[in-house]
Design a protein around this motif. Sequence first.
Motif, PDB file in Angstrom:
ATOM      1  N   SER A   1      58.657  -1.037  86.267  1.00 44.06           N
ATOM      2  CA  SER A   1      57.478  -1.981  86.460  1.00 44.06           C
ATOM      3  C   SER A   1      58.067  -3.592  86.156  1.00 44.06           C
ATOM      4  CB  SER A   1      56.579  -1.820  85.331  1.00 44.06           C
ATOM      5  OG  SER A   1      57.327  -1.883  83.916  1.00 44.06           O
ATOM      6  N   LYS A   2      59.166  -3.525  85.353  1.00 46.65           N
ATOM      7  CA  LYS A   2      59.885  -4.703  85.089  1.00 46.65           C
ATOM      8  C   LYS A   2      60.592  -5.394  86.416  1.00 46.65           C
ATOM      9  CE  LYS A   2      59.959  -6.634  81.547  1.00 46.65           C
ATOM     10  NZ  LYS A   2      58.928  -7.332  80.764  1.00 46.65           N
ATOM     11  N   ARG A   3      61.097  -4.510  87.199  1.00 41.20           N
ATOM     12  CA  ARG A   3      61.882  -5.036  88.481  1.00 41.20           C
ATOM     13  C   ARG A   3      60.423  -5.657  89.360  1.00 41.20           C
ATOM     14  NH1 ARG A   3      64.452  -8.132  91.082  1.00 41.20           N
ATOM     15  NH2 ARG A   3      64.878  -7.691  93.171  1.00 41.20           N
TER      16      ARG A   3
ATOM     17  N   LEU B   1      48.194  -1.593  94.252  1.00 41.06           N
ATOM     18  CA  LEU B   1      48.791  -1.194  92.985  1.00 41.06           C
ATOM     19  C   LEU B   1      47.939  -1.123  91.639  1.00 41.06           C
ATOM     20  CD1 LEU B   1      51.418  -0.030  91.786  1.00 41.06           C
ATOM     21  CD2 LEU B   1      52.045  -2.404  91.088  1.00 41.06           C
ATOM     22  N   MET B   2      47.083  -2.250  91.722  1.00 41.90           N
ATOM     23  CA  MET B   2      46.256  -2.553  90.754  1.00 41.90           C
ATOM     24  C   MET B   2      44.992  -1.642  90.751  1.00 41.90           C
ATOM     25  SD  MET B   2      43.963  -6.077  89.798  1.00 41.90           S
ATOM     26  CE  MET B   2      43.091  -5.866  91.396  1.00 41.90           C
ATOM     27  N   ASP B   3      44.533  -1.104  91.966  1.00 40.18           N
ATOM     28  CA  ASP B   3      43.474  -0.406  92.111  1.00 40.18           C
ATOM     29  C   ASP B   3      43.818   0.930  91.532  1.00 40.18           C
ATOM     30  OD1 ASP B   3      40.756   0.044  93.202  1.00 40.18           O
ATOM     31  OD2 ASP B   3      42.006   1.464  94.606  1.00 40.18           O
ATOM     32  N   VAL B   4      44.971   1.464  91.912  1.00 38.56           N
ATOM     33  CA  VAL B   4      45.293   2.790  91.509  1.00 38.56           C
ATOM     34  C   VAL B   4      45.598   2.911  90.108  1.00 38.56           C
ATOM     35  CG1 VAL B   4      47.188   4.499  91.695  1.00 38.56           C
ATOM     36  CG2 VAL B   4      46.551   3.207  93.947  1.00 38.56           C
TER      37      VAL B   4
ATOM     38  N   LYS C   1      49.743  -1.507  84.241  1.00 38.98           N
ATOM     39  CA  LYS C   1      48.708  -2.782  83.795  1.00 38.98           C
ATOM     40  C   LYS C   1      48.954  -3.610  83.050  1.00 38.98           C
ATOM     41  CE  LYS C   1      45.188   1.215  83.631  1.00 38.98           C
ATOM     42  NZ  LYS C   1      44.342   1.763  82.539  1.00 38.98           N
ATOM     43  N   ASN C   2      49.765  -3.155  81.955  1.00 39.62           N
ATOM     44  CA  ASN C   2      50.380  -4.294  81.074  1.00 39.62           C
ATOM     45  C   ASN C   2      51.523  -5.407  81.519  1.00 39.62           C
ATOM     46  OD1 ASN C   2      49.854  -5.113  77.927  1.00 39.62           O
ATOM     47  ND2 ASN C   2      51.998  -4.735  78.026  1.00 39.62           N
ATOM     48  N   ASN C   3      52.567  -4.589  82.158  1.00 38.75           N
ATOM     49  CA  ASN C   3      53.550  -5.259  82.293  1.00 38.75           C
ATOM     50  C   ASN C   3      53.605  -5.901  83.842  1.00 38.75           C
ATOM     51  OD1 ASN C   3      54.763  -3.843  80.145  1.00 38.75           O
ATOM     52  ND2 ASN C   3      56.204  -2.705  81.308  1.00 38.75           N
ATOM     53  N   VAL C   4      53.126  -5.416  84.827  1.00 44.36           N
ATOM     54  CA  VAL C   4      53.021  -5.828  86.270  1.00 44.36           C
ATOM     55  C   VAL C   4      51.705  -6.787  86.495  1.00 44.36           C
ATOM     56  CG1 VAL C   4      52.669  -5.347  88.784  1.00 44.36           C
ATOM     57  CG2 VAL C   4      54.241  -3.788  87.385  1.00 44.36           C
ATOM     58  N   LEU C   5      50.824  -6.281  86.133  1.00 50.87           N
ATOM     59  CA  LEU C   5      49.522  -7.068  86.147  1.00 50.87           C
ATOM     60  C   LEU C   5      49.256  -8.158  85.138  1.00 50.87           C
ATOM     61  CD1 LEU C   5      47.139  -4.103  87.202  1.00 50.87           C
ATOM     62  CD2 LEU C   5      48.262  -5.744  88.746  1.00 50.87           C
ATOM     63  N   GLY C   6      49.713  -7.911  83.893  1.00 52.62           N
ATOM     64  CA  GLY C   6      49.801  -8.827  82.747  1.00 52.62           C
ATOM     65  C   GLY C   6      50.633  -9.906  83.049  1.00 52.62           C
ATOM     66  N   THR C   7      51.751  -9.432  83.509  1.00 48.36           N
ATOM     67  CA  THR C   7      52.699 -10.721  84.295  1.00 48.36           C
ATOM     68  C   THR C   7      52.150 -11.447  85.526  1.00 48.36           C
ATOM     69  OG1 THR C   7      54.801  -9.520  83.469  1.00 48.36           O
ATOM     70  CG2 THR C   7      55.132 -11.370  85.210  1.00 48.36           C
ATOM     71  N   TYR C   8      51.315 -10.951  86.126  1.00 50.06           N
ATOM     72  CA  TYR C   8      50.969 -11.459  87.572  1.00 50.06           C
ATOM     73  C   TYR C   8      49.825 -12.325  86.943  1.00 50.06           C
ATOM     74  CZ  TYR C   8      49.218 -11.903  92.324  1.00 50.06           C
ATOM     75  OH  TYR C   8      48.909 -12.429  93.605  1.00 50.06           O
ATOM     76  N   LYS C   9      48.941 -12.176  86.261  1.00 48.97           N
ATOM     77  CA  LYS C   9      47.704 -12.857  85.771  1.00 48.97           C
ATOM     78  C   LYS C   9      48.283 -14.046  84.889  1.00 48.97           C
ATOM     79  CE  LYS C   9      44.656  -8.833  85.786  1.00 48.97           C
ATOM     80  NZ  LYS C   9      43.715  -8.162  85.068  1.00 48.97           N
ATOM     81  N   THR C  10      49.167 -13.661  83.949  1.00 46.96           N
ATOM     82  CA  THR C  10      49.701 -14.859  83.298  1.00 46.96           C
ATOM     83  C   THR C  10      50.476 -15.836  84.030  1.00 46.96           C
ATOM     84  OG1 THR C  10      49.918 -13.292  81.236  1.00 46.96           O
ATOM     85  CG2 THR C  10      51.131 -15.483  81.029  1.00 46.96           C
ATOM     86  N   ALA C  11      51.237 -15.067  85.058  1.00 46.43           N
ATOM     87  CA  ALA C  11      51.740 -16.358  85.851  1.00 46.43           C
ATOM     88  C   ALA C  11      50.968 -17.011  86.773  1.00 46.43           C
ATOM     89  CB  ALA C  11      53.017 -15.646  86.835  1.00 46.43           C
TER      90      ALA C  11
ATOM     91  N   HIS D   1      55.111  -3.593  77.477  1.00 52.80           N
ATOM     92  CA  HIS D   1      55.331  -2.316  76.982  1.00 52.80           C
ATOM     93  C   HIS D   1      56.749  -1.870  77.371  1.00 52.80           C
ATOM     94  CE1 HIS D   1      51.392  -1.466  75.681  1.00 52.80           C
ATOM     95  NE2 HIS D   1      50.845  -0.984  77.113  1.00 52.80           N
ATOM     96  N   LYS D   2      57.509  -1.429  76.486  1.00 54.60           N
ATOM     97  CA  LYS D   2      59.240  -1.347  76.571  1.00 54.60           C
ATOM     98  C   LYS D   2      59.652   0.231  76.377  1.00 54.60           C
ATOM     99  CE  LYS D   2      59.611  -6.199  74.973  1.00 54.60           C
ATOM    100  NZ  LYS D   2      58.215  -6.285  74.418  1.00 54.60           N
ATOM    101  N   HIS D   3      58.774   1.076  75.830  1.00 54.95           N
ATOM    102  CA  HIS D   3      59.395   2.513  75.503  1.00 54.95           C
ATOM    103  C   HIS D   3      59.410   3.215  76.556  1.00 54.95           C
ATOM    104  CE1 HIS D   3      60.032   5.753  73.046  1.00 54.95           C
ATOM    105  NE2 HIS D   3      60.133   4.952  72.055  1.00 54.95           N
ATOM    106  N   VAL D   4      60.569   3.511  76.813  1.00 47.09           N
ATOM    107  CA  VAL D   4      60.657   4.521  78.165  1.00 47.09           C
ATOM    108  C   VAL D   4      60.104   5.800  78.216  1.00 47.09           C
ATOM    109  CG1 VAL D   4      62.524   5.444  79.706  1.00 47.09           C
ATOM    110  CG2 VAL D   4      62.839   2.986  78.838  1.00 47.09           C
ATOM    111  N   PRO D   5      60.318   6.549  77.089  1.00 49.49           N
ATOM    112  CA  PRO D   5      59.440   8.030  77.313  1.00 49.49           C
ATOM    113  C   PRO D   5      58.036   7.784  77.137  1.00 49.49           C
ATOM    114  CG  PRO D   5      61.486   7.822  75.902  1.00 49.49           C
ATOM    115  CD  PRO D   5      61.279   6.511  76.080  1.00 49.49           C
TER     116      PRO D   5
END
Length: 672
Positions: free
Chosen positions: A447-449, A642-645, A408-418, A393-397
């Motif tokens: 989230s990207k950081r 973080l995932m739980d929250v 969920k999408n950026n952080v956890l999606g990256t973690y699971k794919t990695a 997800h990239k749209h800031v506002p």
Amino acid sequence: MKNETERKREGFQFITSIARKACGISFEHWHFIALLLMIYDALALGLSYFIALWLRFDLRYSMIDTVYVEAWKNFLPFHVIFSLLVFWYLKLYKSIWRFASYSELLRVSIATFISAVFHIVGITLLHRRMPISYYIIGALLQYLAVLGIRFSYRFILLIRKIKAKQVNSRIMVIGAGAAGQMLIRDIHRAGEVDGEVVCIIDDNQNKWGRMIDNIPVVGGRESILEMVEKFSIDKIFLAIPSATPSQRRDILSICNETSCELKNLPGMYQLVLGQVTASAMRQVSVEDLLGREPIQADLQEVFRFINGKTVLVTGGGGSIGSELCRQIAGHNPKELIIFDIYENNAYSIQLELRENFPELKLTVLIGSVRDSRRIFQVFAKYHPDIVYHAAAHKHVPLMEDSPCESIKNNVLGTYKTAYAAMTHGCKRFVLISTDKAVNPANIMGASKRVCEMIIQAFDKKIKEGKAEEIPQLYTHKGMENADKEGDGTVFQNIHTEFVAVRFGNVLGSNGSVIPIFKKQIEKGGPVTVTHPDIIRYFMTIPEAVSLVLEAGRFAKGGEIFVLDMGSPVKIDSLARNLIRLSGFKPDIDIKIQYSGLRPGEKLYEEKLMAEEGLEETENSRIHIGKPLQFDIEAFLTKIDGLMDVAYKNKEEDIREIVKEIVGTYKPAEEHA
């Protein structure tokens, strides 16, 4: 080339200036025209009746009675003076004859009638009665002569207008070199362009005042605006293939101040191949105004790396993902797998690739990177060698309003794919990041950081031989046993190299300002800019993709690759340029409105955190940021919380937890 009218006008102006200096009076151009008309009328008034007398005696001057010639000659001064006074009184010397209409025709008719009556009465009473044909033919010839000279200018303009309909545009060519000459000759010869080249611009002063194919070189770039007006230019063709991007930007910026259609010769290869033609010219785009050298990646090495390998592109239907797929598809991968949650985009790129690369082994899968079971299933079945992770997800506002979805999408999606890539023998994992990850002011950038930190954490654990210490995240019951392959056997021979690629805003991508501005311009405005001083770094989609591919080749593990994007661009200037390129004038035809910074938005973006520093690579435009030091053990522990929250959708808590993980994250409200 100057036309006849322009040469005459310059001649008149020259003579007028001399007359002004000599007389010391205000002598305008129209005064000179009026004087010439009076001289012409005097000759026409006299000759008309003489020709009538000559016609009466069968065109034989010797047969004309001397008394008739004497009568004509003696009455001539009275007739001329009286007629000129009548003409002046009826304002025949003040009309603008290029706009002559019924009013001028009526006044010429009345003036000629009065002049003819005066001539008939005067010469008959003062001298003698003349032949009837003399009166009739003389008046008619006088009328035609007086009327003809006045309406002839309008007639000439009408003829020119008819010819102009066949040539609908007047063209200025910038560049008096080989490319410019080839282009001009192609326009004249082929007729593909419905237009005529009327002037040439070149910065070489030695060429000024000279001609190429009878077309004058009228000056340098500083003369562009003046010559556009002087020659009524409709189109400008830039034919300097050797110009640097900054030089091209400077010239196009000047041209952009006009309302002319702009076209550009793309590159030197056309000149080398002798393919400088009108059809090769392309519309000037906003990218041409950025003014920096394009990224030149060593794609041959990249594609040798890709050749024969199975490549997975997550988010493969998006702007960056789809361009990655296009580039990869043309260089013989063993198999290309497109993974995307949005079926319309996935279907569109699938159709395109099957049409353009019929021999390509292509698999298109629908699914979410947030779904552990789905992503593990894909890796278990296809075992990709290389992963380009573009799903995000990239749209800031929008992410500011839905912060948990960003995590969920950026952080956890990256973690699971990695994690799936690491445990299924993937050789390279390339994360696509953003400059918004630097000192983030919004949840999307933060989230990207975190995604970059995931990459660094995975890489360090693998290099330390402790991959088994990386916790697996489970969001579904029963997953604890579903993906275990044995007591630690899944962690044998882990060698995945994880890297991140960070770049700025991509022109033309989904959600970028360019498509938004274009839609607003199509509707007639206004064009909305958040702030007059907001700046961004920009790159093109091909540049972004070349950088991502290059990063995959350079990767040794743990790097954050950063593109040198040159100078930042003001969004306000970008909007104004786009309005001009669309043929409108900013703030006149299309209004610009400032809407204020949106949630999570800051005036400028940074390419790197100051602490990271830079290292050179083989490509001078690509650098490596030294990773920040952070407690990896603590970080990996916090990810589960973080995932739980995030999955409990506790929006009020999610930002505080992200701030604990990313020390440089300062939400926009804290900057206020």
